[in-house]
Design an enzyme around this catalytic site. Structure first.
Site, short mmCIF file in Angstrom:
data_model
loop_
_atom_site.label_atom_id
_atom_site.label_comp_id
_atom_site.label_asym_id
_atom_site.label_seq_id
_atom_site.Cartn_x
_atom_site.Cartn_y
_atom_site.Cartn_z
N ASN A 1 -2.12 0.36 6.76
CA ASN A 1 -1.59 -0.89 7.29
C ASN A 1 -0.71 -1.68 6.32
O ASN A 1 -0.64 -2.91 6.39
CB ASN A 1 -2.73 -1.74 7.86
CG ASN A 1 -3.75 -2.10 6.81
OD1 ASN A 1 -3.63 -1.71 5.66
ND2 ASN A 1 -4.75 -2.88 7.20
N TYR B 1 -12.62 -1.32 -3.48
CA TYR B 1 -13.11 -1.52 -2.12
C TYR B 1 -14.61 -1.32 -2.02
O TYR B 1 -15.13 -1.02 -0.94
CB TYR B 1 -12.39 -0.57 -1.16
CG TYR B 1 -10.99 -1.05 -0.77
CD1 TYR B 1 -10.80 -2.18 0.04
CD2 TYR B 1 -9.85 -0.38 -1.21
CE1 TYR B 1 -9.54 -2.61 0.39
CE2 TYR B 1 -8.58 -0.81 -0.85
CZ TYR B 1 -8.43 -1.93 -0.05
OH TYR B 1 -7.18 -2.37 0.32
N THR C 1 -5.65 -6.92 10.66
CA THR C 1 -5.86 -5.62 10.01
C THR C 1 -5.23 -4.49 10.83
O THR C 1 -4.61 -3.58 10.27
CB THR C 1 -7.38 -5.37 9.85
OG1 THR C 1 -7.97 -6.49 9.20
CG2 THR C 1 -7.65 -4.10 9.05
N PHE D 1 -15.29 4.32 7.28
CA PHE D 1 -13.92 4.64 6.86
C PHE D 1 -13.73 4.59 5.34
O PHE D 1 -12.61 4.76 4.85
CB PHE D 1 -12.92 3.70 7.55
CG PHE D 1 -13.15 2.23 7.28
CD1 PHE D 1 -12.68 1.62 6.12
CD2 PHE D 1 -13.83 1.45 8.21
CE1 PHE D 1 -12.88 0.27 5.88
CE2 PHE D 1 -14.04 0.09 7.97
CZ PHE D 1 -13.57 -0.50 6.80
N LYS E 1 0.82 -1.21 0.00
CA LYS E 1 0.00 0.00 0.00
C LYS E 1 0.86 1.27 0.00
O LYS E 1 2.07 1.22 0.26
CB LYS E 1 -0.94 -0.05 1.21
CG LYS E 1 -1.97 -1.19 1.12
CD LYS E 1 -2.94 -1.13 2.31
CE LYS E 1 -4.04 -2.17 2.21
NZ LYS E 1 -5.00 -2.06 3.35
N HIS F 1 -2.17 -5.38 1.51
CA HIS F 1 -3.47 -6.03 1.31
C HIS F 1 -3.25 -7.51 1.02
O HIS F 1 -2.27 -7.88 0.36
CB HIS F 1 -4.19 -5.38 0.12
CG HIS F 1 -5.39 -6.14 -0.35
ND1 HIS F 1 -6.62 -6.01 0.26
CD2 HIS F 1 -5.56 -7.06 -1.34
CE1 HIS F 1 -7.49 -6.81 -0.35
NE2 HIS F 1 -6.88 -7.45 -1.31
N GLU G 1 -9.80 -9.77 -7.79
CA GLU G 1 -8.84 -8.69 -7.52
C GLU G 1 -7.64 -8.77 -8.46
O GLU G 1 -7.15 -7.74 -8.94
CB GLU G 1 -8.40 -8.76 -6.06
CG GLU G 1 -9.54 -8.39 -5.11
CD GLU G 1 -9.23 -8.63 -3.63
OE1 GLU G 1 -10.10 -8.35 -2.80
OE2 GLU G 1 -8.10 -9.08 -3.32
P1 IDP Z 1 -8.23 -6.38 5.64
O1 IDP Z 1 -7.39 -5.49 4.76
O2 IDP Z 1 -7.43 -6.94 6.79
O3 IDP Z 1 -8.98 -7.44 4.87
P2 IDP Z 1 -10.76 -4.97 5.86
O4 IDP Z 1 -11.68 -5.04 7.03
O5 IDP Z 1 -11.16 -5.68 4.61
O6 IDP Z 1 -9.31 -5.44 6.34
O7 IDP Z 1 -10.55 -3.42 5.53
C1 IDP Z 1 -9.93 -3.00 4.34
C2 IDP Z 1 -8.94 -1.91 4.65
O8 IDP Z 1 -9.65 -0.76 5.14
C3 IDP Z 1 -7.95 -2.22 5.79
O9 IDP Z 1 -6.85 -2.98 5.35
C4 IDP Z 1 -7.55 -0.84 6.25
O10 IDP Z 1 -6.62 -0.23 5.34
C5 IDP Z 1 -8.88 -0.09 6.13
N1 IDP Z 1 -9.65 -0.14 7.40
C6 IDP Z 1 -10.26 -1.20 7.96
N2 IDP Z 1 -10.89 -0.87 9.11
C7 IDP Z 1 -10.66 0.45 9.27
C8 IDP Z 1 -11.07 1.40 10.29
O11 IDP Z 1 -11.77 1.08 11.26
N3 IDP Z 1 -10.63 2.69 10.13
C9 IDP Z 1 -9.87 3.09 9.05
N4 IDP Z 1 -9.48 2.22 8.09
C10 IDP Z 1 -9.87 0.93 8.18
MG MG Z 2 -10.53 -7.32 3.54
#
Ligand code: IDP
Ligand code: MG
Length: 139
Positions: A114, A51, A93, A59, A11, A117, A128
């Site tokens: 984070n 997304y 996550t 978010f 990312k 992905h 994807e």
């Molecule tokens: P994942 O990437 O571990 O599958 P997901 O729940 O699918 O997690 O969320 C997608 C992306 O959205 C996360 O990797 C992170 O970058 C962002 N994200 C997830 N939850 C939050 C939040 O509560 N606040 C801000 N960004 C979030």
């Molecule tokens: Mg996800």
């Protein structure tokens, strides 16, 4: 039966911080083979499409802005049990909850930014991967 490919993006925060090489080294050391890879950049519209599953989440706007804030590395990876093994390698996550040694624990700044992905299912890995690569770009 579990499939053998997954999709990943390094990312914008991790690319910006100079972690591409370190992250790819960990991925390769853990037995994943690269089937497709490119340095590219999402527009906010493309990030929104990628997304779309999260469009109702609070978010979503922040996520689309972040994911289009700079270049990313997109890649299709191959290994037995790829989706599950890769999710374990990247960690939770939220990097604060990710296990020691996982890519997010090592390189992520925050829950939002984070570092990496990983697809969450075989079906999504295919969708994807096709979002970024034509069949002529997969080897
Ligand atoms: P994942 O990437 O571990 O599958 P997901 O729940 O699918 O997690 O969320 C997608 C992306 O959205 C996360 O990797 C992170 O970058 C962002 N994200 C997830 N939850 C939050 C939040 O509560 N606040 C801000 N960004 C979030
Ligand atoms: Mg996800």
């Amino acid at each position: 039966m579990a499939g053998n490919t997954t999709f990943t993006m390094i990312k914008p925060d991790a690319v910006q911080n100079g972690y591409i090489g370190d992250i790819l080294a960990i991925i390769l050391k853990n037995g994943f083979k690269i089937r497709a890879m490119k340095l590219t950049r999402l527009t906010p519209e493309l990030a929104g499409k990628f997304y779309a599953i999260h469009r109702e989440r609070p978010f979503y706007g922040e996520l689309c802005t972040y994911m289009s804030s700079g270049p990313i590395v997109a890649a299709i990876l191959e290994k037995d049990n790829a989706v599950e093994d890769f999710r374990r390698l990247i960690g939770a996550t939220d990097p604060a909850k990710a296990e020691e040694g996982t890519i997010r624990r090592l390189f992520a700044r925050s829950l939002a930014e984070n570092a990496i992905h990983g697809s969450d299912s075989d079906d999504n890995a295919l969708v994807e991967g096709r979002f970024f690569f034509s069949e002529f770009e997969m080897y």
